[in-house]
Design an enzyme around this catalytic site. Structure first.
Site, PDB file in Angstrom:
ATOM      1  N   HIS A  12      14.394 -43.758  -6.867  1.00 46.82           N
ATOM      2  CA  HIS A  12      14.501 -43.525  -5.377  1.00 46.82           C
ATOM      3  C   HIS A  12      15.772 -43.298  -4.910  1.00 46.82           C
ATOM      4  O   HIS A  12      16.522 -44.373  -4.659  1.00 46.82           O
ATOM      5  CB  HIS A  12      13.625 -44.699  -4.699  1.00 46.82           C
ATOM      6  CG  HIS A  12      13.241 -44.337  -3.508  1.00 46.82           C
ATOM      7  ND1 HIS A  12      11.947 -44.262  -2.743  1.00 46.82           N
ATOM      8  CD2 HIS A  12      14.080 -43.956  -2.516  1.00 46.82           C
ATOM      9  CE1 HIS A  12      11.995 -44.076  -1.596  1.00 46.82           C
ATOM     10  NE2 HIS A  12      13.284 -43.733  -1.235  1.00 46.82           N
ATOM     11  N   HIS A  63      18.007 -40.301  -2.369  1.00 52.84           N
ATOM     12  CA  HIS A  63      17.748 -39.013  -1.675  1.00 52.84           C
ATOM     13  C   HIS A  63      18.959 -38.169  -1.917  1.00 52.84           C
ATOM     14  O   HIS A  63      20.252 -38.674  -1.661  1.00 52.84           O
ATOM     15  CB  HIS A  63      17.782 -39.261  -0.115  1.00 52.84           C
ATOM     16  CG  HIS A  63      16.415 -39.958   0.305  1.00 52.84           C
ATOM     17  ND1 HIS A  63      15.448 -39.246   0.771  1.00 52.84           N
ATOM     18  CD2 HIS A  63      15.855 -41.195   0.085  1.00 52.84           C
ATOM     19  CE1 HIS A  63      14.219 -39.823   0.897  1.00 52.84           C
ATOM     20  NE2 HIS A  63      14.784 -41.042   0.659  1.00 52.84           N
ATOM     21  N   HIS A  91       6.460 -42.555   0.891  1.00 49.08           N
ATOM     22  CA  HIS A  91       7.458 -43.671   1.506  1.00 49.08           C
ATOM     23  C   HIS A  91       6.494 -44.404   2.452  1.00 49.08           C
ATOM     24  O   HIS A  91       5.723 -43.807   3.257  1.00 49.08           O
ATOM     25  CB  HIS A  91       8.379 -43.108   2.441  1.00 49.08           C
ATOM     26  CG  HIS A  91       9.625 -42.627   2.103  1.00 49.08           C
ATOM     27  ND1 HIS A  91       9.750 -41.700   1.232  1.00 49.08           N
ATOM     28  CD2 HIS A  91      11.057 -43.282   2.142  1.00 49.08           C
ATOM     29  CE1 HIS A  91      10.970 -41.690   0.651  1.00 49.08           C
ATOM     30  NE2 HIS A  91      11.759 -42.728   1.353  1.00 49.08           N
ATOM     31  N   GLU A 126       7.585 -49.499   4.219  1.00 47.98           N
ATOM     32  CA  GLU A 126       9.098 -49.804   4.559  1.00 47.98           C
ATOM     33  C   GLU A 126       9.460 -50.258   6.096  1.00 47.98           C
ATOM     34  O   GLU A 126       9.487 -51.769   6.354  1.00 47.98           O
ATOM     35  CB  GLU A 126       9.936 -48.436   4.422  1.00 47.98           C
ATOM     36  CG  GLU A 126      11.391 -48.540   4.510  1.00 47.98           C
ATOM     37  CD  GLU A 126      12.254 -47.258   4.429  1.00 47.98           C
ATOM     38  OE1 GLU A 126      11.489 -46.091   4.687  1.00 47.98           O
ATOM     39  OE2 GLU A 126      13.465 -47.214   4.137  1.00 47.98           O
ATOM     40  N   HIS A 140       9.393 -47.924  -1.519  1.00 50.57           N
ATOM     41  CA  HIS A 140       9.726 -49.174  -0.825  1.00 50.57           C
ATOM     42  C   HIS A 140       8.389 -50.169  -0.833  1.00 50.57           C
ATOM     43  O   HIS A 140       8.148 -50.946  -1.657  1.00 50.57           O
ATOM     44  CB  HIS A 140      10.202 -48.980   0.713  1.00 50.57           C
ATOM     45  CG  HIS A 140      11.396 -48.263   0.991  1.00 50.57           C
ATOM     46  ND1 HIS A 140      12.523 -48.690   0.708  1.00 50.57           N
ATOM     47  CD2 HIS A 140      11.254 -46.752   1.081  1.00 50.57           C
ATOM     48  CE1 HIS A 140      13.568 -47.541   1.028  1.00 50.57           C
ATOM     49  NE2 HIS A 140      12.627 -46.610   1.065  1.00 50.57           N
ATOM     50  N   ASP A 180      18.572 -45.677  -2.794  1.00 51.95           N
ATOM     51  CA  ASP A 180      18.302 -44.686  -1.625  1.00 51.95           C
ATOM     52  C   ASP A 180      18.960 -43.737  -0.946  1.00 51.95           C
ATOM     53  O   ASP A 180      18.979 -42.498  -1.035  1.00 51.95           O
ATOM     54  CB  ASP A 180      17.607 -45.766  -0.665  1.00 51.95           C
ATOM     55  CG  ASP A 180      16.430 -45.221   0.354  1.00 51.95           C
ATOM     56  OD1 ASP A 180      15.946 -44.259   0.095  1.00 51.95           O
ATOM     57  OD2 ASP A 180      16.346 -45.989   1.262  1.00 51.95           O
TER      58      ASP A 180
HETATM   59  O1  2ND Z   1      14.789 -44.999   3.445  1.00 49.52           O
HETATM   60  C1  2ND Z   1      14.293 -43.936   4.025  1.00 49.52           C
HETATM   61  N1  2ND Z   1      12.814 -43.849   4.652  1.00 49.52           N
HETATM   62  C2  2ND Z   1      12.531 -42.722   5.006  1.00 49.52           C
HETATM   63  N2  2ND Z   1      13.064 -41.507   5.003  1.00 49.52           N
HETATM   64  C3  2ND Z   1      14.248 -41.493   4.416  1.00 49.52           C
HETATM   65  C4  2ND Z   1      14.768 -42.634   3.903  1.00 49.52           C
HETATM   66  N3  2ND Z   1      16.062 -42.304   3.387  1.00 49.52           N
HETATM   67  C5  2ND Z   1      16.278 -40.859   3.519  1.00 49.52           C
HETATM   68  N4  2ND Z   1      15.030 -40.405   4.436  1.00 49.52           N
HETATM   69  C6  2ND Z   1      14.684 -38.916   5.087  1.00 49.52           C
HETATM   70  C7  2ND Z   1      16.074 -38.346   5.369  1.00 49.52           C
HETATM   71  C8  2ND Z   1      16.277 -37.121   4.323  1.00 49.52           C
HETATM   72  O2  2ND Z   1      16.911 -36.159   5.236  1.00 49.52           O
HETATM   73  C9  2ND Z   1      14.877 -36.859   3.860  1.00 49.52           C
HETATM   74  C10 2ND Z   1      14.902 -36.037   2.722  1.00 49.52           C
HETATM   75  O3  2ND Z   1      15.922 -36.777   1.543  1.00 49.52           O
HETATM   76  O4  2ND Z   1      14.489 -38.322   3.626  1.00 49.52           O
END
Ligand code: 2ND
Length: 361
Positions: free
Chosen positions: A18, A20, A216, A219, A240, A298
């Protein structure tokens, strides 16, 4: 640190599920493309930029998500930038001792054509979500070749953009096992979206087409979001999922079916997902119950971290042992979205590195 190595003996044999891509860009690369493309950024040096982009005391999930606005305009819509961040990502993970990584991103949020509304206030260009996927695939493959690790990708639907979801799944189908291994649903889960059914339909199509699924959930949101992710969207893993423990019946059921939770310790502190008191963290319960979960970064750019930060937190504050680190990484490999044969190869590599007999975890 070198005096206090975490999982040092097994360096090169970590698995991360996990992370991004757009939360893992090097600040130097953001500055380079900002300058090259004449796109304003909040600072001209790494230190200045990071003052805006990264942070170290808890925010809310929506406030954290606003951090992307500062730097995504410098990267989105640029072919060279998109390919390069994927390539550099693989190098970064190789240097962190990762053997296998699944990296996720929204193809739409890196495009500037064939996407509505236009993300990051960009002017229209000619980089489509489809070509974004091709460029990331190329960057990842070049990285695999040069840095000798394995990298696959997960394409994200975004909570607030249900209209993008059908295309995300079509892209998963088009590039299935050509780098892409699964679909995700990311973004602000506390948001009420009108046409949630678009996400549901997209996930139904993923099931029909044999596309792996993670979501997701739990969280910032409650246990009910985890329930929905698993039973409505048919998620095979949960991103999460911390708040699942607040519904003991659901938690028990998910333990029974060995549902995988993609835990991100430092992230959970900084997004306010969990209590700032690490000794109250749900992953302690997961450990006690021998749940199926992994440890992940993350968004290491925004959290100013590497995987060692996350391993360090659970070791220092939650009593994690080398045995648990091994078990966690084997679980991660087992719950990876690799085709069966490649999964077995990865598991064999880990067992060997950890000095374990297969199936003894
Ligand atoms: O921790 C997260 N929770 C929900 N969405 C998230 C998190 N970290 C990044 N993102 C979103 C923002 C990014 O632009 C998108 C794609 O990677 O995913």
């Amino acid at each position: 640190s070198l005096q206090n190595p975490i999982f040092q003996q097994y360096w090169g044999n970590r698995v991360e599920l996990h992370v991004h891509l757009d939360g893992a860009i090097r600040p130097e690369t953001i500055l380079y493309f900002g300058k090259k493309r004449g796109i304003p950024l909040p600072g001209d040096t790494v230190e200045e930029l990071l003052k805006y982009v990264s942070y170290d005391t808890p925010l809310t999930l929506p406030k954290f998500l606003e951090k992307f606005n500062y730097y995504m305009p410098a990267i989105a819509g640029d072919r060279e930038a998109v390919k390069r961040i994927a390539y550099e990502f693989v190098e970064t993970k190789a240097k962190e001792g990762v053997a296998y990584v699944e990296v996720r991103y929204s193809p739409h949020l890196l495009a500037n054509s064939g996407v509505a509304p236009m993300p990051w206030g960009q002017t229209e260009g000619d980089l489509t979500p489809d070509e974004v996927v091709q460029l990331v695939n190329q960057g990842l493959k070049d990285g695999e070749r040069d840095f000798h690790i394995k990298a696959r990708s997960i394409l994200c639907c975004m909570r607030h953009m249900p209209s993008w979801s059908p295309e995300v799944v079509e892209l998963c189908k088009k590039y299935q096992n050509d780098s892409v291994v699964a679909v995700d649903l990311a973004g602000d889960e506390t948001l009420k979206v009108e046409d949630y059914s678009e996400h549901k339909k997209a996930y139904e199509e993923a099931v029909r087409s044999g596309i792996h699924r993670t979501v997701h959930a739990g969280e910032a949101g409650p246990a009910a979001m985890v329930k929905e992710a698993v039973y409505v969207l048919k998620a095979e893993r949960v991103g999460h999922g911390y708040h699942v423990v607040e519904d003991p019946e659901l938690y028990k059921e998910l333990l029974k079916i060995k549902m995988h939770f993609e835990v991100c310790p430092w992230s959970s502190y900084l997004t306010g997902a969990c209590s700032p008191d690490f000794t109250k963290h749900p992953v302690i319960q997961f450990k006690k119950d021998r749940a199926n979960y992994s440890l992940n970064t993350d968004d290491p750019l925004i959290f100013n971290s590497t995987i060692d930060k996350d391993y360090g937190i659970v070791k220092e504050h939650m009593g994690f042992t080398e045995e648990e680190f091994k078990r966690v990484n084997i679980n991660a490999a087992q719950s990876s979205f690799l085709p069966e044969k490649e999964k077995q190869e990865l598991l064999t590599q880990l067992y060997k590195a950890y000095g374990m007999v297969p199936n003894a975890s």
